[in-house]
Design a protein around this motif. Structure first.
Motif, PDB file in Angstrom:
ATOM      1  N   ASP A   7       0.809  -1.215   0.000  1.00  0.00           N
ATOM      2  CA  ASP A   7       0.000   0.000   0.000  1.00  0.00           C
ATOM      3  C   ASP A   7       0.846   1.271   0.000  1.00  0.00           C
ATOM      4  O   ASP A   7       0.329   2.369  -0.195  1.00  0.00           O
ATOM      5  CB  ASP A   7      -0.934   0.027   1.216  1.00  0.00           C
ATOM      6  N   PHE A   8       2.137   1.132   0.248  1.00  0.00           N
ATOM      7  CA  PHE A   8       3.044   2.278   0.319  1.00  0.00           C
ATOM      8  C   PHE A   8       3.196   2.899  -1.061  1.00  0.00           C
ATOM      9  O   PHE A   8       3.525   2.219  -2.022  1.00  0.00           O
ATOM     10  CB  PHE A   8       4.395   1.818   0.863  1.00  0.00           C
ATOM     11  N   ILE A   9       2.961   4.220  -1.165  1.00  0.00           N
ATOM     12  CA  ILE A   9       3.033   4.877  -2.473  1.00  0.00           C
ATOM     13  C   ILE A   9       4.045   6.013  -2.545  1.00  0.00           C
ATOM     14  O   ILE A   9       4.402   6.456  -3.622  1.00  0.00           O
ATOM     15  CB  ILE A   9       1.651   5.391  -2.920  1.00  0.00           C
ATOM     16  N   GLY A  10       4.494   6.523  -1.404  1.00  0.00           N
ATOM     17  CA  GLY A  10       5.461   7.608  -1.468  1.00  0.00           C
ATOM     18  C   GLY A  10       5.674   8.288  -0.133  1.00  0.00           C
ATOM     19  O   GLY A  10       5.279   7.790   0.917  1.00  0.00           O
ATOM     20  N   TYR A  11       6.304   9.457  -0.211  1.00  0.00           N
ATOM     21  CA  TYR A  11       6.665  10.227   0.975  1.00  0.00           C
ATOM     22  C   TYR A  11       6.036  11.609   0.893  1.00  0.00           C
ATOM     23  O   TYR A  11       6.126  12.277  -0.143  1.00  0.00           O
ATOM     24  CB  TYR A  11       8.186  10.395   1.074  1.00  0.00           C
ATOM     25  N   GLN A  12       5.428  12.050   1.973  1.00  0.00           N
ATOM     26  CA  GLN A  12       4.854  13.389   2.070  1.00  0.00           C
ATOM     27  C   GLN A  12       5.712  14.199   3.025  1.00  0.00           C
ATOM     28  O   GLN A  12       5.941  13.778   4.158  1.00  0.00           O
ATOM     29  CB  GLN A  12       3.418  13.311   2.605  1.00  0.00           C
ATOM     30  N   GLY A  13       6.201  15.344   2.568  1.00  0.00           N
ATOM     31  CA  GLY A  13       7.044  16.183   3.406  1.00  0.00           C
ATOM     32  C   GLY A  13       6.268  16.819   4.546  1.00  0.00           C
ATOM     33  O   GLY A  13       5.083  17.133   4.426  1.00  0.00           O
ATOM     34  N   ILE A  14       6.954  16.993   5.661  1.00  0.00           N
ATOM     35  CA  ILE A  14       6.398  17.697   6.811  1.00  0.00           C
ATOM     36  C   ILE A  14       7.412  18.731   7.276  1.00  0.00           C
ATOM     37  O   ILE A  14       8.556  18.739   6.810  1.00  0.00           O
ATOM     38  CB  ILE A  14       6.025  16.730   7.966  1.00  0.00           C
ATOM     39  N   CYS A  15       7.024  19.583   8.185  1.00  0.00           N
ATOM     40  CA  CYS A  15       7.897  20.628   8.738  1.00  0.00           C
ATOM     41  C   CYS A  15       8.529  21.436   7.607  1.00  0.00           C
ATOM     42  O   CYS A  15       7.814  21.983   6.782  1.00  0.00           O
ATOM     43  CB  CYS A  15       8.938  20.034   9.681  1.00  0.00           C
ATOM     44  N   SER A  16       9.851  21.489   7.533  1.00  0.00           N
ATOM     45  CA  SER A  16      10.514  22.310   6.505  1.00  0.00           C
ATOM     46  C   SER A  16      10.305  21.769   5.092  1.00  0.00           C
ATOM     47  O   SER A  16      10.529  22.477   4.116  1.00  0.00           O
ATOM     48  CB  SER A  16      12.009  22.423   6.800  1.00  0.00           C
ATOM     49  N   GLN A  17       9.861  20.535   4.969  1.00  0.00           N
ATOM     50  CA  GLN A  17       9.625  19.914   3.661  1.00  0.00           C
ATOM     51  C   GLN A  17       8.133  19.887   3.299  1.00  0.00           C
ATOM     52  O   GLN A  17       7.729  19.206   2.356  1.00  0.00           O
ATOM     53  CB  GLN A  17      10.180  18.490   3.637  1.00  0.00           C
ATOM     54  N   LYS A  18       7.330  20.637   4.064  1.00  0.00           N
ATOM     55  CA  LYS A  18       5.882  20.664   3.860  1.00  0.00           C
ATOM     56  C   LYS A  18       5.541  21.018   2.409  1.00  0.00           C
ATOM     57  O   LYS A  18       6.149  21.899   1.820  1.00  0.00           O
ATOM     58  CB  LYS A  18       5.239  21.681   4.800  1.00  0.00           C
ATOM     59  N   GLY A  19       4.596  20.294   1.861  1.00  0.00           N
ATOM     60  CA  GLY A  19       4.155  20.555   0.498  1.00  0.00           C
ATOM     61  C   GLY A  19       4.887  19.748  -0.567  1.00  0.00           C
ATOM     62  O   GLY A  19       4.547  19.812  -1.735  1.00  0.00           O
ATOM     63  N   ILE A  20       5.886  18.991  -0.164  1.00  0.00           N
ATOM     64  CA  ILE A  20       6.643  18.171  -1.116  1.00  0.00           C
ATOM     65  C   ILE A  20       6.137  16.739  -1.024  1.00  0.00           C
ATOM     66  O   ILE A  20       6.007  16.180   0.061  1.00  0.00           O
ATOM     67  CB  ILE A  20       8.151  18.218  -0.820  1.00  0.00           C
ATOM     68  N   TYR A  21       5.838  16.151  -2.172  1.00  0.00           N
ATOM     69  CA  TYR A  21       5.420  14.761  -2.240  1.00  0.00           C
ATOM     70  C   TYR A  21       6.332  14.045  -3.233  1.00  0.00           C
ATOM     71  O   TYR A  21       6.540  14.513  -4.354  1.00  0.00           O
ATOM     72  CB  TYR A  21       3.966  14.632  -2.695  1.00  0.00           C
ATOM     73  N   ILE A  22       6.887  12.921  -2.816  1.00  0.00           N
ATOM     74  CA  ILE A  22       7.784  12.138  -3.664  1.00  0.00           C
ATOM     75  C   ILE A  22       7.206  10.724  -3.786  1.00  0.00           C
ATOM     76  O   ILE A  22       7.006  10.042  -2.778  1.00  0.00           O
ATOM     77  CB  ILE A  22       9.204  12.035  -3.050  1.00  0.00           C
ATOM     78  N   GLU A  23       6.946  10.289  -5.008  1.00  0.00           N
ATOM     79  CA  GLU A  23       6.478   8.921  -5.217  1.00  0.00           C
ATOM     80  C   GLU A  23       7.620   7.965  -4.901  1.00  0.00           C
ATOM     81  O   GLU A  23       8.792   8.276  -5.097  1.00  0.00           O
ATOM     82  CB  GLU A  23       5.995   8.734  -6.650  1.00  0.00           C
ATOM     83  N   LYS A  24       7.267   6.765  -4.418  1.00  0.00           N
ATOM     84  CA  LYS A  24       8.300   5.835  -3.946  1.00  0.00           C
ATOM     85  C   LYS A  24       9.320   5.479  -5.018  1.00  0.00           C
ATOM     86  O   LYS A  24      10.490   5.327  -4.718  1.00  0.00           O
ATOM     87  CB  LYS A  24       7.683   4.573  -3.341  1.00  0.00           C
ATOM     88  N   ASP A  25       8.911   5.386  -6.265  1.00  0.00           N
ATOM     89  CA  ASP A  25       9.877   5.025  -7.305  1.00  0.00           C
ATOM     90  C   ASP A  25      10.748   6.206  -7.736  1.00  0.00           C
ATOM     91  O   ASP A  25      11.677   6.036  -8.520  1.00  0.00           O
ATOM     92  CB  ASP A  25       9.188   4.382  -8.508  1.00  0.00           C
ATOM     93  N   GLN A  26      10.479   7.395  -7.209  1.00  0.00           N
ATOM     94  CA  GLN A  26      11.299   8.565  -7.489  1.00  0.00           C
ATOM     95  C   GLN A  26      12.152   8.974  -6.290  1.00  0.00           C
ATOM     96  O   GLN A  26      12.896   9.950  -6.344  1.00  0.00           O
ATOM     97  CB  GLN A  26      10.395   9.744  -7.892  1.00  0.00           C
ATOM     98  N   ALA A  27      12.049   8.233  -5.185  1.00  0.00           N
ATOM     99  CA  ALA A  27      12.702   8.612  -3.939  1.00  0.00           C
ATOM    100  C   ALA A  27      14.229   8.681  -4.060  1.00  0.00           C
ATOM    101  O   ALA A  27      14.840   9.642  -3.607  1.00  0.00           O
ATOM    102  CB  ALA A  27      12.304   7.659  -2.814  1.00  0.00           C
ATOM    103  N   PHE A  28      14.840   7.678  -4.660  1.00  0.00           N
ATOM    104  CA  PHE A  28      16.302   7.685  -4.763  1.00  0.00           C
ATOM    105  C   PHE A  28      16.776   8.818  -5.662  1.00  0.00           C
ATOM    106  O   PHE A  28      17.764   9.488  -5.357  1.00  0.00           O
ATOM    107  CB  PHE A  28      16.837   6.344  -5.262  1.00  0.00           C
ATOM    108  N   ASP A  29      16.067   9.067  -6.764  1.00  0.00           N
ATOM    109  CA  ASP A  29      16.421  10.183  -7.649  1.00  0.00           C
ATOM    110  C   ASP A  29      16.329  11.513  -6.901  1.00  0.00           C
ATOM    111  O   ASP A  29      17.168  12.391  -7.083  1.00  0.00           O
ATOM    112  CB  ASP A  29      15.520  10.215  -8.878  1.00  0.00           C
ATOM    113  N   TYR A  30      15.316  11.650  -6.062  1.00  0.00           N
ATOM    114  CA  TYR A  30      15.159  12.870  -5.271  1.00  0.00           C
ATOM    115  C   TYR A  30      16.342  13.041  -4.314  1.00  0.00           C
ATOM    116  O   TYR A  30      16.902  14.132  -4.184  1.00  0.00           O
ATOM    117  CB  TYR A  30      13.846  12.852  -4.493  1.00  0.00           C
ATOM    118  N   ILE A  31      16.739  11.963  -3.664  1.00  0.00           N
ATOM    119  CA  ILE A  31      17.876  12.018  -2.738  1.00  0.00           C
ATOM    120  C   ILE A  31      19.142  12.454  -3.469  1.00  0.00           C
ATOM    121  O   ILE A  31      19.856  13.346  -3.018  1.00  0.00           O
ATOM    122  CB  ILE A  31      18.109  10.647  -2.069  1.00  0.00           C
TER     123      ILE A  31
END
Length: 63
Positions: A7-31
């Motif tokens: 069911d895991f689909i991605g990461y939702q930013g909180i605090c200083s990263q609020k408003g950023i959403y990264i899909e799980k298959d794009q996570a490493f590219d984002y890093i």
């Protein structure tokens, strides 16, 4: 209700990263993009990767 890994689909930013959403298959590219824009993160990331990789079937050896 507990969610399963399928069911895991991605990461939702909180605090200083609020408003950023990264899909799980794009996570490493984002890093890697973040590391390239902030060189201080590169050393931190490399250490974390080495620590993670060797945390399973290896033990630290000291002289």
């Amino acid at each position: 209700m507990f969610k399963s890994e399928k069911d895991f689909i991605g990461y939702q930013g909180i605090c200083s990263q609020k408003g950023i959403y990264i899909e799980k298959d794009q996570a490493f590219d984002y890093i890697t993009e973040q590391i390239n824009t902030d060189p201080s993160l590169k050393e931190e990331f490399q250490k974390a990767m080495v620590d993670w990789f060797f945390s399973g079937d290896f033990i630290k050896v000291y002289r």
